[in-house]
Design a protein around this motif. Structure first.
Motif, PDB file in Angstrom:
ATOM      1  N   THR A 105      92.142  30.988 -25.755  1.00 13.19           N
ATOM      2  CA  THR A 105      91.972  32.091 -26.702  1.00 13.19           C
ATOM      3  C   THR A 105      91.523  32.192 -27.740  1.00 13.19           C
ATOM      4  O   THR A 105      91.890  31.432 -28.113  1.00 13.19           O
ATOM      5  N   SER A 106      90.967  32.850 -28.475  1.00 10.65           N
ATOM      6  CA  SER A 106      90.014  32.430 -29.720  1.00 10.65           C
ATOM      7  C   SER A 106      91.121  32.441 -30.722  1.00 10.65           C
ATOM      8  O   SER A 106      91.597  33.475 -30.667  1.00 10.65           O
ATOM      9  N   ILE A 107      90.676  32.509 -32.330  1.00 16.48           N
ATOM     10  CA  ILE A 107      91.491  32.582 -33.318  1.00 16.48           C
ATOM     11  C   ILE A 107      91.569  32.940 -34.403  1.00 16.48           C
ATOM     12  O   ILE A 107      90.191  32.796 -34.905  1.00 16.48           O
ATOM     13  N   PHE A 108      91.574  34.261 -34.709  1.00 15.56           N
ATOM     14  CA  PHE A 108      90.187  34.456 -36.612  1.00 15.56           C
ATOM     15  C   PHE A 108      91.374  34.664 -36.986  1.00 15.56           C
ATOM     16  O   PHE A 108      92.470  34.553 -37.019  1.00 15.56           O
ATOM     17  N   LEU A 109      91.064  33.469 -38.135  1.00 13.03           N
ATOM     18  CA  LEU A 109      91.178  33.944 -39.761  1.00 13.03           C
ATOM     19  C   LEU A 109      91.146  34.747 -40.284  1.00 13.03           C
ATOM     20  O   LEU A 109      90.485  34.805 -40.382  1.00 13.03           O
ATOM     21  N   VAL A 110      92.326  35.908 -41.316  1.00  8.18           N
ATOM     22  CA  VAL A 110      92.005  36.023 -41.846  1.00  8.18           C
ATOM     23  C   VAL A 110      92.750  36.266 -43.337  1.00  8.18           C
ATOM     24  O   VAL A 110      93.737  35.943 -43.793  1.00  8.18           O
ATOM     25  N   GLY A 111      91.905  37.098 -44.395  1.00  5.88           N
ATOM     26  CA  GLY A 111      92.699  36.800 -45.622  1.00  5.88           C
ATOM     27  C   GLY A 111      91.528  36.888 -46.666  1.00  5.88           C
ATOM     28  O   GLY A 111      90.500  35.958 -46.067  1.00  5.88           O
ATOM     29  N   ILE A 112      92.006  36.476 -47.905  1.00  9.51           N
ATOM     30  CA  ILE A 112      91.339  36.003 -48.335  1.00  9.51           C
ATOM     31  C   ILE A 112      90.663  34.970 -48.637  1.00  9.51           C
ATOM     32  O   ILE A 112      90.956  33.712 -48.546  1.00  9.51           O
ATOM     33  N   ASN A 113      89.063  34.545 -48.687  1.00  8.20           N
ATOM     34  CA  ASN A 113      88.430  33.385 -48.555  1.00  8.20           C
ATOM     35  C   ASN A 113      88.715  32.732 -49.679  1.00  8.20           C
ATOM     36  O   ASN A 113      88.487  32.644 -51.141  1.00  8.20           O
ATOM     37  N   CYS A 114      88.882  31.074 -49.447  1.00  4.06           N
ATOM     38  CA  CYS A 114      89.707  29.734 -50.396  1.00  4.06           C
ATOM     39  C   CYS A 114      89.035  28.888 -49.264  1.00  4.06           C
ATOM     40  O   CYS A 114      89.154  28.567 -48.284  1.00  4.06           O
ATOM     41  N   SER A 115      89.175  27.516 -50.314  1.00  4.88           N
ATOM     42  CA  SER A 115      89.188  26.072 -49.437  1.00  4.88           C
ATOM     43  C   SER A 115      90.272  26.243 -48.109  1.00  4.88           C
ATOM     44  O   SER A 115      90.131  25.707 -47.860  1.00  4.88           O
ATOM     45  N   MET A 116      92.139  26.643 -49.114  1.00  4.24           N
ATOM     46  CA  MET A 116      93.127  26.335 -47.790  1.00  4.24           C
ATOM     47  C   MET A 116      92.834  27.086 -46.388  1.00  4.24           C
ATOM     48  O   MET A 116      92.760  26.676 -45.424  1.00  4.24           O
ATOM     49  N   LYS A 117      92.092  28.715 -46.727  1.00  4.24           N
ATOM     50  CA  LYS A 117      92.091  28.725 -45.769  1.00  4.24           C
ATOM     51  C   LYS A 117      90.838  28.394 -44.348  1.00  4.24           C
ATOM     52  O   LYS A 117      90.873  28.084 -43.231  1.00  4.24           O
ATOM     53  N   THR A 118      89.523  27.899 -44.975  1.00  2.00           N
ATOM     54  CA  THR A 118      88.975  26.989 -44.889  1.00  2.00           C
ATOM     55  C   THR A 118      89.237  26.173 -43.961  1.00  2.00           C
ATOM     56  O   THR A 118      88.771  25.287 -42.485  1.00  2.00           O
TER      57      THR A 118
END
Length: 287
Positions: free
Chosen positions: A87-100
């Motif tokens: 199953t794929s995982i989608f990361l949401v949230g304001i874009n930032c280096s931590m999220k990436t």
């Protein structure tokens, strides 16, 4: 593929078989589709929008603490892989280096492919400046492109997708996230503002003309943006909170938390989801 169902069993063969990859590409009619199936000698190209993680720490020497964390990430990934079933995982949230970076750590640990949905739109538009121009010139068309990207990515399995704000701004886009597991990477706004200011390189004329506080300006802009999309973030299946991880690990400073720490938190939350799903399926079986 049904919402929150197992990943497509055939997707692995798409990644390793050039004929199937080409056939899959030919079935996609939208011009953005070419960015989703970049090829290099018959294999998906490791690029900005699509890459197979696996070389994040090559050539780098790890401290004992870093090695311990890295092993913990791999152990956690092994534990949840069977329950995920691609199953794929989608990361949401304001874009930032931590999220990436969390996205790349997860992709590396789970042996998934990594995508940044905003980068796909940018590449399809001819680059970041062209994408900005596209957004300003035709916002509706730009949003439709975002939706098309999510539609195509949601039809696949074994992906970690860093989704842009557009992913949570319409019911249609939110419905595509249901085809995988969505995780909100929750980072305090003041840290995001600090990162935003640090990334800016103002000219001498800008510095002399502006009397305002760059940090305060960035924080106000982020707060307004957050208020507009926070409802969408709140629909995520799970949350990996930087504040919670900082407290859990006993750190005094948010900046002490690593992407690996956040990835472990994300996988812990995903494991809870897959365990509950398994219990529900077991309860539904006839005696």
């Amino acid at each position: 593929m049904a919402p929150f169902a197992v990943g497509s069993a055939a997707f692995g063969s798409y990644l390793t078989s050039a004929p199937q990859l080409t056939a899959c590409t030919s079935r996609l009619c939208h011009p953005i589709s070419s960015c989703l199936y970049l090829r290099n000698n018959g294999r998906p190209r490791r690029g900005t929008a699509c890459r197979r993680a696996g070389s994040l720490s090559l050539g780098a020497r790890m401290s004992a603490a870093e090695l311990e964390t890295s092993l913990a990430v791999k152990k956690m990934a092994t534990e949840i892989s069977f329950g995920l079933k691609g199953t794929s995982i989608f990361l949401v949230g304001i874009n930032c280096s931590m999220k990436t970076n969390v996205g790349k750590v997860l992709a590396d640990a789970l042996r998934y492919y990594y995508f940044d949905s905003d980068s796909v739109v940018e590449e399809a538009s001819g680059g970041e400046s062209s994408a900005t121009s596209f957004l300003e010139r035709d916002e509706k068309g730009f949003r439709e492109s975002e939706t098309e990207v999510l539609k195509q990515l949601s039809s696949m399995g074994r992906l970690v997708v860093c989704a842009g704000d557009g992913a949570v701004q319409s019911p249609q886009n939110l419905s595509y996230l249901r085809y995988g597991i969505s995780v909100w990477i929750d980072v305090p706004l003041d840290l995001l503002a600090d990162e935003m200011v640090g990334a800016q390189v103002p000219s001498a004329s800008d510095q002399s003309m502006s009397q305002s506080d760059p940090f305060q300006e960035a924080l106000e802009g982020l707060t307004k943006r957050y208020m507009a999309v926070s409802g969408g973030y709140g629909t995520a299946d799970a949350t990996a909170s930087l504040l919670k991880v900082t407290t859990k690990l006993g750190y005094d400073d948010f900046k002490s938390v690593t992407p690996e720490d956040m990835a472990i938190e994300a996988m812990t939350e995903i494991e809870k989801l897959t365990r509950v799903k398994k219990m529900i399926e077991a309860a539904a079986k006839p005696f």
